[in-house]
Design a protein around this motif. Sequence first.
Motif, short mmCIF file in Angstrom:
data_model
loop_
_atom_site.label_atom_id
_atom_site.label_comp_id
_atom_site.label_asym_id
_atom_site.label_seq_id
_atom_site.Cartn_x
_atom_site.Cartn_y
_atom_site.Cartn_z
N HIS A 113 0.76 -1.24 0.06
CA HIS A 113 0.07 -0.11 -0.03
C HIS A 113 0.91 1.26 -0.10
O HIS A 113 0.52 2.15 -0.63
CB HIS A 113 -0.96 0.01 1.40
CG HIS A 113 -2.14 1.11 1.31
ND1 HIS A 113 -2.97 1.14 0.34
CD2 HIS A 113 -1.92 2.05 2.00
CE1 HIS A 113 -3.42 2.33 0.45
NE2 HIS A 113 -3.03 2.85 1.32
N ASP A 114 2.03 1.19 0.82
CA ASP A 114 2.87 2.48 0.79
C ASP A 114 3.46 2.75 -0.56
O ASP A 114 3.51 3.99 -1.21
CB ASP A 114 4.06 2.32 1.55
CG ASP A 114 3.69 2.19 3.00
OD1 ASP A 114 2.41 2.56 3.54
OD2 ASP A 114 4.62 2.09 3.94
N HIS A 115 3.80 1.58 -1.43
CA HIS A 115 4.27 1.63 -2.70
C HIS A 115 3.20 2.34 -3.74
O HIS A 115 3.46 3.13 -4.37
CB HIS A 115 4.93 0.34 -3.39
CG HIS A 115 5.18 0.33 -4.61
ND1 HIS A 115 6.44 1.01 -4.97
CD2 HIS A 115 4.70 -0.08 -5.74
CE1 HIS A 115 6.56 0.84 -6.16
NE2 HIS A 115 5.49 0.25 -6.80
N TYR A 116 1.92 1.63 -3.41
CA TYR A 116 1.10 2.19 -4.19
C TYR A 116 0.67 3.81 -4.10
O TYR A 116 0.61 4.62 -5.03
CB TYR A 116 -0.26 1.61 -3.73
CG TYR A 116 -1.62 2.08 -4.28
CD1 TYR A 116 -2.10 1.97 -5.57
CD2 TYR A 116 -2.47 3.05 -3.59
CE1 TYR A 116 -3.37 2.76 -6.04
CE2 TYR A 116 -3.71 3.55 -3.90
CZ TYR A 116 -3.98 3.36 -5.37
OH TYR A 116 -5.12 3.99 -5.61
N GLU A 117 0.71 4.17 -2.99
CA GLU A 117 0.61 5.57 -2.54
C GLU A 117 1.71 6.53 -3.03
O GLU A 117 1.62 7.62 -3.72
CB GLU A 117 0.45 5.85 -1.09
CG GLU A 117 -1.06 5.48 -0.69
CD GLU A 117 -0.94 5.61 0.88
OE1 GLU A 117 -0.24 5.80 1.71
OE2 GLU A 117 -2.48 5.58 1.35
N MET A 118 2.96 5.79 -2.97
CA MET A 118 4.14 6.77 -3.36
C MET A 118 4.17 6.86 -4.90
O MET A 118 4.38 7.84 -5.59
CB MET A 118 5.32 6.00 -3.03
CG MET A 118 5.91 6.38 -1.52
SD MET A 118 7.51 5.88 -1.03
CE MET A 118 7.02 4.36 -0.25
N MET A 119 3.80 5.63 -5.54
CA MET A 119 3.51 5.84 -7.12
C MET A 119 2.57 6.97 -7.50
O MET A 119 2.74 7.52 -8.62
CB MET A 119 3.18 4.43 -7.75
CG MET A 119 4.68 3.65 -7.44
SD MET A 119 6.26 4.08 -8.27
CE MET A 119 5.88 4.37 -9.81
N LEU A 120 1.33 6.67 -6.72
CA LEU A 120 0.43 7.96 -7.27
C LEU A 120 0.83 9.39 -7.08
O LEU A 120 0.66 10.12 -8.09
CB LEU A 120 -0.82 7.82 -6.45
CG LEU A 120 -1.86 6.47 -6.44
CD1 LEU A 120 -2.98 6.82 -5.62
CD2 LEU A 120 -2.39 6.68 -7.87
N VAL A 121 1.42 9.57 -5.97
CA VAL A 121 2.27 10.88 -5.53
C VAL A 121 3.00 11.31 -6.63
O VAL A 121 3.20 12.36 -7.06
CB VAL A 121 2.55 11.07 -4.08
CG1 VAL A 121 3.28 12.52 -4.05
CG2 VAL A 121 1.51 10.93 -3.21
N GLN A 122 4.06 10.35 -6.94
CA GLN A 122 5.11 10.64 -7.86
C GLN A 122 4.46 10.86 -9.14
O GLN A 122 5.11 11.87 -9.88
CB GLN A 122 6.06 9.44 -7.75
CG GLN A 122 7.26 9.75 -8.72
CD GLN A 122 8.20 8.45 -8.96
OE1 GLN A 122 7.97 7.40 -8.00
NE2 GLN A 122 9.44 8.44 -9.51
#
Length: 190
Positions: free
Chosen positions: A119-128
Amino acid sequence: MNDKKERIITTAQKLFARFGMKKTTVDEIAKAARIGKGTVYHYFGSKEEIFAAVLEKEIGYMQKQIEQAVAQVETPQAKIHTFLLTRMRCVKELGNYYSVIRDEYVEYMPLIENYRITHDHYEMMLVQNWLEEGNATGDFDIEDTKVVASVMITALKGIDYRWAFEMSLTDVEHHIEVMLNVLFKGLEKR
């Protein structure tokens, strides 16, 4: 999904949110779902497997809510703003994932660690992606969008607990506005 399996997950979701993972038993889940304990074990090998299904459901729900909300706005700034508001509303609404992190993290860390990382990776990819979009439109001037996204999500994780469990939604929304003002406009006087 099978109706009985979904009933088990939904019932367990409510019980876990109310009593926590540790205090909820398979017997209680079966009784509250109005099915036999054997039926629960037909679908799930353990209480931990039920909890994993609850986490998957909650994380999927949160991601769907974020994607739907963000699809309604245009600018990278609005997407980040909408992401933060929607995310915190979901955290307040759902609670199982964050309640275990808050109350029983050490004991159930192996169970939730993969979900947290994914989930952290998912959120980081969205923000990036939104930061890169802002660079492309000229709204942002960010040298390393991956690092900035990582810093944002890490900072968000650091305040999740307080925002989700100690503040009203109105206060959370105000704090998000202040945080985004600092993020988008900086601290230095220009």
